[in-house]
Write an enzyme that holds these catalytic residues in place. Structure first.
Site, PDB file in Angstrom:
ATOM      1  NE  ARG A  55      -3.097  -2.724   2.563  1.00 33.82           N
ATOM      2  CZ  ARG A  55      -2.502  -3.920   2.445  1.00 33.82           C
ATOM      3  NH1 ARG A  55      -1.196  -4.030   2.369  1.00 33.82           N
ATOM      4  NH2 ARG A  55      -3.229  -5.013   2.411  1.00 33.82           N
ATOM      5  CB  THR A  56       3.341   2.537   2.420  1.00 33.24           C
ATOM      6  OG1 THR A  56       2.527   2.062   3.485  1.00 33.24           O
ATOM      7  CG2 THR A  56       3.930   3.880   2.783  1.00 33.24           C
ATOM      8  CE  LYS A  83      26.244  -4.006  -6.835  1.00 29.42           C
ATOM      9  NZ  LYS A  83      26.472  -2.880  -7.760  1.00 29.42           N
ATOM     10  NE  ARG A 105       6.778   0.519   5.177  1.00 27.68           N
ATOM     11  CZ  ARG A 105       5.557  -0.011   5.068  1.00 27.68           C
ATOM     12  NH1 ARG A 105       5.417  -1.290   4.760  1.00 27.68           N
ATOM     13  NH2 ARG A 105       4.488   0.719   5.264  1.00 27.68           N
ATOM     14  CG  HIS A 133       3.041   3.704   8.850  1.00 28.19           C
ATOM     15  ND1 HIS A 133       3.222   4.550   7.773  1.00 28.19           N
ATOM     16  CD2 HIS A 133       2.626   2.513   8.315  1.00 28.19           C
ATOM     17  CE1 HIS A 133       2.937   3.894   6.653  1.00 28.19           C
ATOM     18  NE2 HIS A 133       2.586   2.668   6.959  1.00 28.19           N
TER      19      HIS A 133
HETATM   20  N1   CP Z   1      -0.601  -0.213   5.912  1.00 29.37           N
HETATM   21  C1   CP Z   1       0.620  -0.427   5.353  1.00 29.37           C
HETATM   22  O1   CP Z   1       1.614   0.210   5.715  1.00 29.37           O
HETATM   23  O2   CP Z   1       0.620  -1.375   4.375  1.00 29.37           O
HETATM   24  P1   CP Z   1       1.885  -1.827   3.527  1.00 29.37           P
HETATM   25  O3   CP Z   1       2.825  -2.552   4.462  1.00 29.37           O
HETATM   26  O4   CP Z   1       1.328  -2.723   2.442  1.00 29.37           O
HETATM   27  O5   CP Z   1       2.544  -0.590   2.979  1.00 29.37           O
END
Ligand code: CP
Length: 303
Positions: A55-56, A83, A105, A133
Protein backbone atom coordinates in the site's frame (compact mmCIF):
# COMPACT_ATOMS: atom_id res chain seq x y z
CA UNK A 1 13.65 24.53 1.25
CA UNK A 2 13.18 21.02 2.55
CA UNK A 3 10.13 19.90 4.53
CA UNK A 4 10.41 16.52 6.26
CA UNK A 5 7.44 14.52 7.55
CA UNK A 6 8.85 12.12 10.13
CA UNK A 7 6.44 11.72 13.05
CA UNK A 8 3.00 12.79 14.22
CA UNK A 9 4.70 14.28 17.30
CA UNK A 10 6.44 16.80 15.02
CA UNK A 11 3.39 17.54 12.85
CA UNK A 12 1.51 20.81 13.49
CA UNK A 13 -2.26 20.76 13.90
CA UNK A 14 -2.37 23.52 11.26
CA UNK A 15 -0.35 21.41 8.80
CA UNK A 16 -2.47 18.29 9.45
CA UNK A 17 -5.66 20.33 8.96
CA UNK A 18 -4.35 21.79 5.70
CA UNK A 19 -3.21 18.37 4.42
CA UNK A 20 -6.60 16.78 5.18
CA UNK A 21 -8.35 19.61 3.36
CA UNK A 22 -6.05 19.42 0.35
CA UNK A 23 -6.49 15.64 0.19
CA UNK A 24 -10.20 16.22 -0.58
CA UNK A 25 -9.22 18.01 -3.77
CA UNK A 26 -6.76 15.21 -4.58
CA UNK A 27 -9.41 12.55 -4.02
CA UNK A 28 -11.84 14.29 -6.35
CA UNK A 29 -9.07 14.58 -8.93
CA UNK A 30 -8.25 10.86 -8.91
CA UNK A 31 -11.95 9.92 -8.97
CA UNK A 32 -12.34 11.27 -12.52
CA UNK A 33 -11.40 9.67 -15.85
CA UNK A 34 -8.21 11.69 -16.23
CA UNK A 35 -6.19 11.52 -13.03
CA UNK A 36 -3.25 13.55 -14.26
CA UNK A 37 -2.32 16.88 -12.71
CA UNK A 38 0.87 18.83 -13.36
CA UNK A 39 1.33 20.22 -9.85
CA UNK A 40 4.66 18.38 -9.43
CA UNK A 41 5.82 18.60 -13.05
CA UNK A 42 9.62 18.72 -13.05
CA UNK A 43 9.92 17.27 -9.53
CA UNK A 44 11.37 13.84 -8.69
CA UNK A 45 10.31 11.41 -5.96
CA UNK A 46 12.28 8.35 -4.86
CA UNK A 47 10.78 5.57 -2.74
CA UNK A 48 13.45 3.69 -0.81
CA UNK A 49 11.95 0.63 0.85
CA UNK A 50 14.05 -1.63 3.08
CA UNK A 51 10.91 -3.50 4.20
CA UNK A 52 8.07 -5.05 2.24
CA UNK A 53 5.09 -2.91 1.34
CA UNK A 54 2.16 -2.96 -1.05
CA UNK A 55 0.00 0.00 0.00
CA UNK A 56 2.47 2.62 1.15
CA UNK A 57 5.01 2.20 -1.62
CA UNK A 58 2.55 1.85 -4.47
CA UNK A 59 0.36 4.72 -3.27
CA UNK A 60 3.33 7.10 -2.97
CA UNK A 61 4.52 6.14 -6.45
CA UNK A 62 1.05 6.57 -7.96
CA UNK A 63 0.52 9.80 -6.00
CA UNK A 64 3.71 11.25 -7.46
CA UNK A 65 2.80 10.11 -10.98
CA UNK A 66 -0.76 11.49 -10.74
CA UNK A 67 0.80 14.84 -9.80
CA UNK A 68 3.14 14.78 -12.80
CA UNK A 69 6.41 14.04 -10.93
CA UNK A 70 9.11 11.61 -12.03
CA UNK A 71 8.97 8.64 -9.63
CA UNK A 72 11.55 5.94 -9.07
CA UNK A 73 11.27 3.06 -6.60
CA UNK A 74 14.15 1.17 -5.00
CA UNK A 75 14.00 -1.91 -2.83
CA UNK A 76 16.94 -3.46 -1.03
CA UNK A 77 16.93 -6.61 -3.17
CA UNK A 78 17.55 -4.72 -6.42
CA UNK A 79 19.97 -2.05 -5.18
CA UNK A 80 23.58 -1.63 -4.05
CA UNK A 81 22.36 -2.04 -0.46
CA UNK A 82 22.84 -5.75 -1.24
CA UNK A 83 26.52 -4.99 -1.91
CA UNK A 84 26.83 -3.47 1.54
CA UNK A 85 26.24 0.24 0.83
CA UNK A 86 25.26 2.02 4.03
CA UNK A 87 21.95 3.76 4.60
CA UNK A 88 23.52 7.22 4.68
CA UNK A 89 25.64 6.58 1.57
CA UNK A 90 22.54 5.31 -0.27
CA UNK A 91 20.55 8.39 0.74
CA UNK A 92 23.38 10.76 -0.28
CA UNK A 93 23.59 8.98 -3.66
CA UNK A 94 19.87 9.56 -4.26
CA UNK A 95 20.23 13.16 -3.10
CA UNK A 96 23.03 13.67 -5.62
CA UNK A 97 20.58 12.61 -8.34
CA UNK A 98 18.57 15.70 -7.29
CA UNK A 99 15.60 13.87 -5.79
CA UNK A 100 13.13 16.40 -4.37
CA UNK A 101 11.62 13.92 -1.91
CA UNK A 102 12.74 10.57 -0.54
CA UNK A 103 10.11 8.30 0.98
CA UNK A 104 11.80 5.71 3.18
CA UNK A 105 10.62 2.61 4.99
CA UNK A 106 13.12 0.88 7.27
CA UNK A 107 13.02 -1.77 9.98
CA UNK A 108 15.10 0.42 12.31
CA UNK A 109 13.35 3.16 14.32
CA UNK A 110 14.89 6.54 13.55
CA UNK A 111 16.30 5.64 10.12
CA UNK A 112 14.23 8.33 8.30
CA UNK A 113 15.29 10.98 10.85
CA UNK A 114 18.92 9.93 10.38
CA UNK A 115 18.91 10.34 6.62
CA UNK A 116 16.93 13.59 6.89
CA UNK A 117 20.01 15.08 8.57
CA UNK A 118 22.23 14.13 5.61
CA UNK A 119 20.19 15.03 2.54
CA UNK A 120 18.78 18.18 0.94
CA UNK A 121 15.68 16.29 -0.28
CA UNK A 122 12.54 16.33 1.84
CA UNK A 123 12.30 13.03 3.72
CA UNK A 124 8.99 11.30 4.38
CA UNK A 125 8.75 8.43 6.84
CA UNK A 126 6.95 5.49 5.22
CA UNK A 127 7.23 3.46 8.44
CA UNK A 128 10.25 2.88 10.69
CA UNK A 129 10.42 -0.23 12.84
CA UNK A 130 7.93 -0.17 15.71
CA UNK A 131 8.29 3.62 15.97
CA UNK A 132 6.09 5.61 13.58
CA UNK A 133 3.98 5.47 10.44
CA UNK A 134 2.73 9.05 10.22
CA UNK A 135 1.35 8.87 6.67
CA UNK A 136 -0.84 5.91 7.69
CA UNK A 137 -2.19 8.01 10.56
CA UNK A 138 -2.83 10.86 8.14
CA UNK A 139 -4.83 8.65 5.77
CA UNK A 140 -6.70 7.12 8.71
CA UNK A 141 -7.62 10.59 9.99
CA UNK A 142 -8.74 11.57 6.50
CA UNK A 143 -10.95 8.46 6.28
CA UNK A 144 -12.56 9.25 9.65
CA UNK A 145 -13.02 12.95 8.89
CA UNK A 146 -14.68 12.15 5.56
CA UNK A 147 -17.00 9.66 7.27
CA UNK A 148 -17.98 11.70 10.34
CA UNK A 149 -17.27 15.28 9.19
CA UNK A 150 -14.92 15.93 12.10
CA UNK A 151 -12.31 14.26 14.28
CA UNK A 152 -13.20 16.28 17.37
CA UNK A 153 -14.88 14.13 20.01
CA UNK A 154 -14.74 10.91 17.96
CA UNK A 155 -14.22 7.83 20.10
CA UNK A 156 -11.61 5.58 18.48
CA UNK A 157 -10.67 2.16 19.88
CA UNK A 158 -7.39 0.71 18.64
CA UNK A 159 -7.41 -3.03 19.19
CA UNK A 160 -4.71 -5.67 18.90
CA UNK A 161 -0.94 -5.75 18.72
CA UNK A 162 -0.35 -2.18 19.92
CA UNK A 163 3.15 -3.00 21.17
CA UNK A 164 4.62 -3.71 17.73
CA UNK A 165 2.45 -1.23 15.85
CA UNK A 166 3.87 1.99 14.42
CA UNK A 167 0.37 2.59 13.03
CA UNK A 168 -1.09 2.61 16.55
CA UNK A 169 1.69 4.86 17.85
CA UNK A 170 1.18 7.49 15.13
CA UNK A 171 -2.60 7.32 15.38
CA UNK A 172 -2.63 7.72 19.17
CA UNK A 173 -0.56 10.90 18.89
CA UNK A 174 -2.18 12.28 15.73
CA UNK A 175 -5.80 11.60 16.63
CA UNK A 176 -5.48 13.00 20.14
CA UNK A 177 -3.83 16.14 18.70
CA UNK A 178 -6.88 16.56 16.47
CA UNK A 179 -9.33 16.22 19.37
CA UNK A 180 -10.39 12.56 19.11
CA UNK A 181 -10.64 10.34 22.20
CA UNK A 182 -8.40 7.31 21.79
CA UNK A 183 -8.53 4.06 23.74
CA UNK A 184 -6.53 0.89 23.26
CA UNK A 185 -7.37 -2.73 23.97
CA UNK A 186 -4.65 -5.39 23.88
CA UNK A 187 -3.35 -8.30 25.93
CA UNK A 188 -0.83 -7.12 28.55
CA UNK A 189 1.94 -8.77 26.51
CA UNK A 190 1.03 -6.67 23.47
CA UNK A 191 0.82 -3.30 25.24
CA UNK A 192 3.86 -1.04 24.86
CA UNK A 193 5.84 0.01 27.93
CA UNK A 194 4.79 3.48 29.07
CA UNK A 195 1.38 3.34 27.38
CA UNK A 196 -0.10 4.95 30.50
CA UNK A 197 1.88 8.10 29.62
CA UNK A 198 0.40 8.26 26.11
CA UNK A 199 -2.73 10.30 25.31
CA UNK A 200 -5.05 7.28 25.35
CA UNK A 201 -7.14 5.23 27.78
CA UNK A 202 -6.33 1.55 28.34
CA UNK A 203 -9.40 -0.74 28.26
CA UNK A 204 -9.60 -3.73 30.58
CA UNK A 205 -12.12 -5.72 28.57
CA UNK A 206 -13.84 -5.89 25.19
CA UNK A 207 -16.95 -4.12 26.43
CA UNK A 208 -14.93 -1.04 27.47
CA UNK A 209 -13.29 -1.02 24.05
CA UNK A 210 -16.35 -1.46 21.85
CA UNK A 211 -19.18 0.21 23.79
CA UNK A 212 -19.59 3.86 22.79
CA UNK A 213 -16.95 3.73 20.05
CA UNK A 214 -17.38 5.36 16.65
CA UNK A 215 -14.32 3.75 15.11
CA UNK A 216 -12.79 0.34 15.72
CA UNK A 217 -9.27 0.14 14.35
CA UNK A 218 -7.92 -3.39 14.10
CA UNK A 219 -4.19 -4.04 14.07
CA UNK A 220 -2.34 -6.88 12.43
CA UNK A 221 -0.70 -9.39 14.72
CA UNK A 222 2.91 -8.82 13.67
CA UNK A 223 4.31 -12.31 13.80
CA UNK A 224 7.54 -11.14 12.10
CA UNK A 225 8.39 -8.65 14.88
CA UNK A 226 7.51 -10.57 18.01
CA UNK A 227 8.92 -13.45 19.97
CA UNK A 228 6.78 -16.52 20.40
CA UNK A 229 4.50 -16.88 23.38
CA UNK A 230 2.91 -13.43 23.61
CA UNK A 231 -0.52 -15.07 23.35
CA UNK A 232 -1.46 -18.74 23.63
CA UNK A 233 -2.95 -19.38 20.18
CA UNK A 234 -4.59 -17.58 17.26
CA UNK A 235 -7.97 -19.10 18.22
CA UNK A 236 -7.71 -17.87 21.79
CA UNK A 237 -6.57 -14.43 20.65
CA UNK A 238 -9.61 -14.19 18.40
CA UNK A 239 -11.91 -15.28 21.23
CA UNK A 240 -10.78 -12.51 23.59
CA UNK A 241 -9.56 -9.72 21.31
CA UNK A 242 -11.04 -10.42 17.85
CA UNK A 243 -13.21 -7.87 16.08
CA UNK A 244 -16.48 -9.74 15.65
CA UNK A 245 -19.97 -8.77 14.47
CA UNK A 246 -21.29 -9.44 17.99
CA UNK A 247 -18.82 -6.99 19.54
CA UNK A 248 -19.43 -4.39 16.80
CA UNK A 249 -23.08 -4.33 17.92
CA UNK A 250 -21.91 -2.63 21.15
CA UNK A 251 -20.52 0.37 19.22
CA UNK A 252 -22.35 3.61 18.46
CA UNK A 253 -24.81 3.63 15.56
CA UNK A 254 -22.95 4.17 12.29
CA UNK A 255 -19.64 2.94 13.70
CA UNK A 256 -16.97 1.93 11.22
CA UNK A 257 -14.17 -0.61 11.22
CA UNK A 258 -10.74 0.26 9.93
CA UNK A 259 -7.65 -1.85 9.34
CA UNK A 260 -4.32 -0.63 7.92
CA UNK A 261 -3.76 -3.96 6.20
CA UNK A 262 -2.59 -6.50 5.50
CA UNK A 263 -5.10 -8.29 7.75
CA UNK A 264 -4.86 -11.77 9.26
CA UNK A 265 -8.38 -12.93 8.49
CA UNK A 266 -10.01 -14.82 11.35
CA UNK A 267 -7.35 -13.80 13.88
CA UNK A 268 -7.59 -10.09 14.74
CA UNK A 269 -10.75 -9.62 12.67
CA UNK A 270 -13.49 -11.94 11.46
CA UNK A 271 -14.03 -12.28 7.72
CA UNK A 272 -17.69 -11.25 7.90
CA UNK A 273 -16.69 -7.93 9.55
CA UNK A 274 -13.72 -7.32 7.24
CA UNK A 275 -15.89 -7.87 4.16
CA UNK A 276 -18.92 -5.92 5.45
CA UNK A 277 -19.90 -2.37 4.37
CA UNK A 278 -19.00 -1.06 7.84
CA UNK A 279 -15.34 -1.89 7.13
CA UNK A 280 -13.59 0.91 5.22
CA UNK A 281 -10.30 -0.88 4.48
CA UNK A 282 -10.61 -0.31 0.72
CA UNK A 283 -11.54 3.35 1.13
CA UNK A 284 -8.48 3.70 3.40
CA UNK A 285 -6.35 2.65 0.44
CA UNK A 286 -7.94 5.34 -1.77
CA UNK A 287 -7.46 7.83 1.08
CA UNK A 288 -3.80 6.78 1.11
CA UNK A 289 -3.28 7.96 -2.46
CA UNK A 290 -5.17 11.24 -1.89
CA UNK A 291 -3.37 12.13 1.36
CA UNK A 292 0.03 11.17 -0.07
CA UNK A 293 -0.62 13.42 -3.07
CA UNK A 294 -1.33 16.26 -0.63
CA UNK A 295 1.76 15.38 1.36
CA UNK A 296 4.09 15.23 -1.67
CA UNK A 297 2.83 18.65 -2.73
CA UNK A 298 3.43 19.97 0.82
CA UNK A 299 6.89 18.39 1.10
CA UNK A 300 8.15 19.73 -2.23
CA UNK A 301 6.52 23.17 -2.09
CA UNK A 302 9.12 25.90 -2.29
CA UNK A 303 11.85 23.67 -3.68
N1 CP B 1 -0.60 -0.21 5.91
C1 CP B 1 0.62 -0.43 5.35
O1 CP B 1 1.61 0.21 5.72
O2 CP B 1 0.62 -1.37 4.38
P1 CP B 1 1.89 -1.83 3.53
O3 CP B 1 2.82 -2.55 4.46
O4 CP B 1 1.33 -2.72 2.44
O5 CP B 1 2.54 -0.59 2.98
Amino acid sequence: MKRDFLTMEQADVADITQLLKRAEFMESSISGQDKSLDILKGKSIVTLFYENSTRTRCSFELAGKYLGAQCVGITTSGSSVKKGESLIDTAITLDSMKADAIVIRHSVAGAPALIAKHVKASVINGGDGMHAHPTQALLDMYTMQKTFGTLKGLEVAIIGDVKHSRVAQSNIVGLSKMGAKVKIFAPATLRPHGIENQPCAVCRNAEEAFRGSDVIMGLRIQLERQQKGLFPSAEEYNRFYGITAERMAMCNKGAIVMHPGPANRGIEIDCDVLDSPMCLKDYQVTSGVATRMALLEWATAGR
